[in-house]
Design an enzyme around this catalytic site. Structure first.
Site, PDB file in Angstrom:
ATOM      1  N   SER A  16      32.055   7.898   0.984  1.00  0.00           N
ATOM      2  CA  SER A  16      30.939   8.305   0.045  1.00  0.00           C
ATOM      3  C   SER A  16      29.560   8.780   1.128  1.00  0.00           C
ATOM      4  CB  SER A  16      30.311   6.998  -0.696  1.00  0.00           C
ATOM      5  OG  SER A  16      30.021   5.755   0.127  1.00  0.00           O
ATOM      6  N   ALA A  69      43.517  11.726  -0.205  1.00  0.00           N
ATOM      7  CA  ALA A  69      43.743  12.156   1.156  1.00  0.00           C
ATOM      8  C   ALA A  69      45.577  12.096   1.319  1.00  0.00           C
ATOM      9  CB  ALA A  69      43.031  10.951   1.758  1.00  0.00           C
ATOM     10  N   GLN A  81      35.488   3.873   9.350  1.00  0.00           N
ATOM     11  CA  GLN A  81      34.455   2.767   9.166  1.00  0.00           C
ATOM     12  C   GLN A  81      35.309   1.697   8.557  1.00  0.00           C
ATOM     13  OE1 GLN A  81      30.846   4.423   6.660  1.00  0.00           O
ATOM     14  NE2 GLN A  81      32.564   5.878   6.547  1.00  0.00           N
ATOM     15  N   ASN A  82      36.642   1.653   8.401  1.00  0.00           N
ATOM     16  CA  ASN A  82      37.687   1.019   7.762  1.00  0.00           C
ATOM     17  C   ASN A  82      37.932  -0.366   8.908  1.00  0.00           C
ATOM     18  OD1 ASN A  82      37.334   2.808   5.969  1.00  0.00           O
ATOM     19  ND2 ASN A  82      39.422   3.565   6.012  1.00  0.00           N
ATOM     20  N   CYS A 116      36.313 -24.691  20.785  1.00  0.00           N
ATOM     21  CA  CYS A 116      35.419 -25.356  20.977  1.00  0.00           C
ATOM     22  C   CYS A 116      35.285 -26.057  19.610  1.00  0.00           C
ATOM     23  CB  CYS A 116      33.924 -24.907  21.104  1.00  0.00           C
ATOM     24  SG  CYS A 116      33.505 -23.575  20.348  1.00  0.00           S
ATOM     25  N   GLY A 165      37.477  10.429   2.772  1.00  0.00           N
ATOM     26  CA  GLY A 165      37.448   9.272   1.955  1.00  0.00           C
ATOM     27  C   GLY A 165      36.292   8.347   2.161  1.00  0.00           C
ATOM     28  N   CYS A 175      33.572 -16.493  17.787  1.00  0.00           N
ATOM     29  CA  CYS A 175      33.078 -18.037  17.553  1.00  0.00           C
ATOM     30  C   CYS A 175      31.629 -17.928  17.835  1.00  0.00           C
ATOM     31  CB  CYS A 175      33.749 -18.873  18.791  1.00  0.00           C
ATOM     32  SG  CYS A 175      32.932 -20.434  18.689  1.00  0.00           S
ATOM     33  N   ASN A 178      37.772  14.633  -0.368  1.00  0.00           N
ATOM     34  CA  ASN A 178      37.608  13.577  -1.264  1.00  0.00           C
ATOM     35  C   ASN A 178      38.156  13.721  -2.555  1.00  0.00           C
ATOM     36  OD1 ASN A 178      35.874  11.417  -2.598  1.00  0.00           O
ATOM     37  ND2 ASN A 178      34.665  11.205  -0.754  1.00  0.00           N
ATOM     38  N   HIS A 190      33.018  -0.233  12.479  1.00  0.00           N
ATOM     39  CA  HIS A 190      32.619  -1.470  11.644  1.00  0.00           C
ATOM     40  C   HIS A 190      33.248  -2.608  12.046  1.00  0.00           C
ATOM     41  CE1 HIS A 190      30.197   1.267   8.303  1.00  0.00           C
ATOM     42  NE2 HIS A 190      29.601   1.236   9.597  1.00  0.00           N
TER      43      HIS A 190
HETATM   44  C1  BV8 Z   1      22.376  -0.798  10.889  1.00  0.00           C
HETATM   45  C2  BV8 Z   1      31.490  -4.289   6.761  1.00  0.00           C
HETATM   46  C3  BV8 Z   1      20.302  -1.376  12.354  1.00  0.00           C
HETATM   47  C4  BV8 Z   1      32.763  -4.479   7.135  1.00  0.00           C
HETATM   48  C5  BV8 Z   1      30.081  -2.469   6.341  1.00  0.00           C
HETATM   49  C6  BV8 Z   1      19.189   3.983   8.274  1.00  0.00           C
HETATM   50  C7  BV8 Z   1      19.481   4.065   9.525  1.00  0.00           C
HETATM   51  C8  BV8 Z   1      20.449   2.902   9.933  1.00  0.00           C
HETATM   52  C9  BV8 Z   1      20.577   1.830   9.074  1.00  0.00           C
HETATM   53  C10 BV8 Z   1      20.061   2.235   7.742  1.00  0.00           C
HETATM   54  C11 BV8 Z   1      19.442   3.335   7.374  1.00  0.00           C
HETATM   55  N1  BV8 Z   1      19.063   3.312   5.911  1.00  0.00           N
HETATM   56  C12 BV8 Z   1      19.605   1.953   5.632  1.00  0.00           C
HETATM   57  C13 BV8 Z   1      20.119   1.380   6.470  1.00  0.00           C
HETATM   58  C14 BV8 Z   1      20.766  -0.075   6.407  1.00  0.00           C
HETATM   59  C15 BV8 Z   1      22.432  -0.163   6.424  1.00  0.00           C
HETATM   60  C16 BV8 Z   1      22.771   1.017   5.223  1.00  0.00           C
HETATM   61  O1  BV8 Z   1      23.253   2.038   5.525  1.00  0.00           O
HETATM   62  N2  BV8 Z   1      22.579   0.707   3.808  1.00  0.00           N
HETATM   63  C17 BV8 Z   1      22.874   1.598   2.799  1.00  0.00           C
HETATM   64  C18 BV8 Z   1      23.903   0.914   1.629  1.00  0.00           C
HETATM   65  C19 BV8 Z   1      21.639   2.194   2.395  1.00  0.00           C
HETATM   66  N3  BV8 Z   1      22.949   0.241   7.414  1.00  0.00           N
HETATM   67  C20 BV8 Z   1      23.151  -1.071   8.296  1.00  0.00           C
HETATM   68  O2  BV8 Z   1      22.819  -2.157   8.093  1.00  0.00           O
HETATM   69  C21 BV8 Z   1      24.095  -0.860   9.548  1.00  0.00           C
HETATM   70  N4  BV8 Z   1      23.287  -1.275  10.598  1.00  0.00           N
HETATM   71  O3  BV8 Z   1      21.855   0.305  10.989  1.00  0.00           O
HETATM   72  O4  BV8 Z   1      21.514  -1.529  11.722  1.00  0.00           O
HETATM   73  C22 BV8 Z   1      19.869  -2.110  13.334  1.00  0.00           C
HETATM   74  C23 BV8 Z   1      19.575  -1.595  14.293  1.00  0.00           C
HETATM   75  C24 BV8 Z   1      19.248  -2.280  15.401  1.00  0.00           C
HETATM   76  C25 BV8 Z   1      19.270  -3.954  15.421  1.00  0.00           C
HETATM   77  C26 BV8 Z   1      19.651  -4.375  14.125  1.00  0.00           C
HETATM   78  C27 BV8 Z   1      19.803  -3.788  13.009  1.00  0.00           C
HETATM   79  C28 BV8 Z   1      25.570  -1.198   9.368  1.00  0.00           C
HETATM   80  C29 BV8 Z   1      26.219  -0.822   8.419  1.00  0.00           C
HETATM   81  C30 BV8 Z   1      27.555  -1.393   8.395  1.00  0.00           C
HETATM   82  C31 BV8 Z   1      27.736  -2.362   7.139  1.00  0.00           C
HETATM   83  N5  BV8 Z   1      28.903  -2.795   7.027  1.00  0.00           N
HETATM   84  N6  BV8 Z   1      31.116  -3.128   6.296  1.00  0.00           N
HETATM   85  C32 BV8 Z   1      33.423  -4.470   5.686  1.00  0.00           C
HETATM   86  O5  BV8 Z   1      33.376  -5.518   4.864  1.00  0.00           O
HETATM   87  O6  BV8 Z   1      34.288  -3.725   5.670  1.00  0.00           O
HETATM   88  S1  BV8 Z   1      29.787  -1.046   5.349  1.00  0.00           S
HETATM   89  C33 BV8 Z   1      30.878  -0.729   4.281  1.00  0.00           C
HETATM   90  O7  BV8 Z   1      30.657   0.523   3.578  1.00  0.00           O
HETATM   91  C34 BV8 Z   1      32.455  -0.500   4.803  1.00  0.00           C
HETATM   92  O8  BV8 Z   1      32.240  -0.587   6.214  1.00  0.00           O
HETATM   93  C35 BV8 Z   1      32.681   0.847   4.562  1.00  0.00           C
HETATM   94  O9  BV8 Z   1      33.807   1.625   4.944  1.00  0.00           O
HETATM   95  C36 BV8 Z   1      31.359   1.468   4.646  1.00  0.00           C
HETATM   96  C37 BV8 Z   1      31.357   2.831   3.796  1.00  0.00           C
HETATM   97  O10 BV8 Z   1      31.787   3.138   2.586  1.00  0.00           O
HETATM   98  P1  BV8 Z   1      32.996   4.067   2.157  1.00  0.00           P
HETATM   99  O11 BV8 Z   1      34.046   3.710   3.397  1.00  0.00           O
HETATM  100  O12 BV8 Z   1      32.125   5.245   2.302  1.00  0.00           O
HETATM  101  O13 BV8 Z   1      33.558   3.430   0.850  1.00  0.00           O
HETATM  102  P2  BV8 Z   1      33.013   3.876  -0.604  1.00  0.00           P
HETATM  103  O14 BV8 Z   1      33.765   2.975  -1.637  1.00  0.00           O
HETATM  104  O15 BV8 Z   1      31.689   4.101  -0.340  1.00  0.00           O
HETATM  105  O16 BV8 Z   1      33.449   5.310  -0.873  1.00  0.00           O
HETATM  106  C38 BV8 Z   1      35.011   5.464  -0.833  1.00  0.00           C
HETATM  107  C39 BV8 Z   1      34.944   6.968  -0.828  1.00  0.00           C
HETATM  108  O17 BV8 Z   1      36.319   7.411  -0.797  1.00  0.00           O
HETATM  109  C40 BV8 Z   1      34.131   7.663  -2.291  1.00  0.00           C
HETATM  110  O18 BV8 Z   1      33.543   8.842  -1.825  1.00  0.00           O
HETATM  111  C41 BV8 Z   1      35.751   8.056  -3.054  1.00  0.00           C
HETATM  112  O19 BV8 Z   1      35.401   9.070  -3.851  1.00  0.00           O
HETATM  113  C42 BV8 Z   1      36.707   8.405  -1.913  1.00  0.00           C
HETATM  114  N7  BV8 Z   1      38.021   8.164  -2.323  1.00  0.00           N
HETATM  115  C43 BV8 Z   1      38.571   7.299  -3.154  1.00  0.00           C
HETATM  116  N8  BV8 Z   1      39.984   7.352  -3.205  1.00  0.00           N
HETATM  117  C44 BV8 Z   1      40.243   8.566  -2.368  1.00  0.00           C
HETATM  118  C45 BV8 Z   1      38.977   8.868  -1.742  1.00  0.00           C
HETATM  119  N9  BV8 Z   1      39.040  10.016  -0.875  1.00  0.00           N
HETATM  120  C46 BV8 Z   1      40.009  10.714  -0.682  1.00  0.00           C
HETATM  121  N10 BV8 Z   1      41.359  10.092  -1.189  1.00  0.00           N
HETATM  122  C47 BV8 Z   1      41.305   9.101  -1.902  1.00  0.00           C
HETATM  123  N11 BV8 Z   1      42.728   8.711  -2.408  1.00  0.00           N
HETATM  124 ZN    ZN Z   2      34.166 -21.658  20.285  1.00  0.00          ZN
END
Ligand code: BV8
Ligand code: ZN
Length: 248
Positions: free
Chosen positions: A192, A233, A104-105, A154, A190, A130, A216, A122
């Site tokens: 959530s 990790a 997802q990164n 462009c 890593g 563009c 995690n 993602h």
């Molecule tokens: C879509 C952009 C539909 C790039 C990101 C059900 C089905 C489908 C969609 C939905 C649904 N319910 C809700 C939705 C809408 C939405 C959604 O999921 N909302 C959530 C918040 C409820 N989903 C969407 O909108 C998706 N699109 O489904 O579209 C559609 C279909 C047809 C036509 C049109 C539309 C798109 C989702 C993508 C969003 N973009 N990022 C960027 O800027 O990065 S998401 C963002 O969150 C990042 O990509 C990130 O990777 C992702 C997940 O977060 P995590 O990576 O898990 O990070 P987080 O901080 O949360 O957790 C870190 C974890 O690591 C923790 O658990 C922590 O304990 C752990 N950790 C920390 N340190 C360590 C560790 N683990 C190990 N070692 C360590 N050292």
């Molecule tokens: Zn262009």
């Protein structure tokens, strides 16, 4: 680790391994996660910087958000967690085991660590599209001089080639990811598991009788369904890779 060892021992021949990572795997490289205490969503509102509406309203703010992350990531190096996964892929290749890394990164650190078969679910921080001529290109200028950046073909407005909330994941990435979930072992590292549709993926793997191990630093809302291995990790992936290699 004992549960994981027993599960793999009883699994029989391992033919396919898949890994799913989130921002937690880059935390030990000094890159902010999203939802931890010092995460990105503490400073920025999702709707302002990670939705198409936010970009339409204020492309400058969105590019400041991504430029800041590009600067942070440019200075960052892969950590032992990234390298362990690259080594796991190498070992899998040597044993004719199919290997997929779905992330997802958008930071590019898996590629920097030597991973090859990567699915950036993602998108990527280092690619732009563009808004006018729809040209896709690489963009590595850091910091970005003129914000928001314009297309060199462009002069149209450029956007980061990432999947924002409310945007569909690319169809081919989705298809490849679902196919990758039909595997013998899935490592979920890593993340959530709060963002969909990616949060569904481990359950597809479970349905396909995969061993699903979640690595995690703390339990997630899904940990009860998987073999949970607590730890950072960068500290425990070497042992997990070593364990899997014993059964290759
Ligand atoms: C879509 C952009 C539909 C790039 C990101 C059900 C089905 C489908 C969609 C939905 C649904 N319910 C809700 C939705 C809408 C939405 C959604 O999921 N909302 C959530 C918040 C409820 N989903 C969407 O909108 C998706 N699109 O489904 O579209 C559609 C279909 C047809 C036509 C049109 C539309 C798109 C989702 C993508 C969003 N973009 N990022 C960027 O800027 O990065 S998401 C963002 O969150 C990042 O990509 C990130 O990777 C992702 C997940 O977060 P995590 O990576 O898990 O990070 P987080 O901080 O949360 O957790 C870190 C974890 O690591 C923790 O658990 C922590 O304990 C752990 N950790 C920390 N340190 C360590 C560790 N683990 C190990 N070692 C360590 N050292
Ligand atoms: Zn262009």
């Amino acid at each position: 680790m004992k549960n994981l060892r027993n599960a793999i021992k009883n699994k029989g021949k391992i033919k396919k391994i898949t890994v799913l990572t989130g921002s937690g795997i880059s935390a030990e490289s000094g890159i902010a996660t999203f939802r931890d205490h010092d995460g990105l969503w503490e400073t920025y509102k999702v709707e302002d910087v990670a939705t198409p509406e936010g970009f339409f309203k204020n492309p400058e703010l969105v590019w400041q958000f991504y430029d800041r992350r590009r600067q942070e990531i440019k200075k960052a190096c892969p950590n032992r967690g990234h390298y362990a996964l690259a080594e796991l892929e190498e070992a899998a290749d040597l044993h004719n085991i199919t290997f997929n890394l779905c992330t997802q990164n958008i930071d590019g650190l898996h590629r920097k660590a030597g991973s090859k078969n990567i699915l950036e679910l993602h998108g990527s921080l280092w690619k732009v599209i563009c808004m006018d001529c729809k040209k896709h290109s690489l963009s590595e200028e850091t910091p970005i001089k003129d914000i928001p950046p314009k297309c060199s073909f462009c002069s149209g407005l450029l956007r980061p080639d990432v999947v924002w909330f409310g945007e569909a994941l690319h169809q081919d990435a989705l298809e490849k990811a679902y196919a990758a979930m039909e595997c013998d072992i899935l490592l979920v590292i890593g993340t959530s598991l709060l963002v969909y549709p990616v949060a569904y993926f481990p359950f597809f793997a479970l349905k396909n009788k995969a061993i699903v191990a979640e690595i995690n630093v703390k339990e997630t809302s899904c940990s009860d369904y998987f073999i949970f291995v607590k730890g950072k990790a960068g500290e425990i992936l070497d042992n997990i890779v070593q364990l899997i290699r014993e059964f290759m």
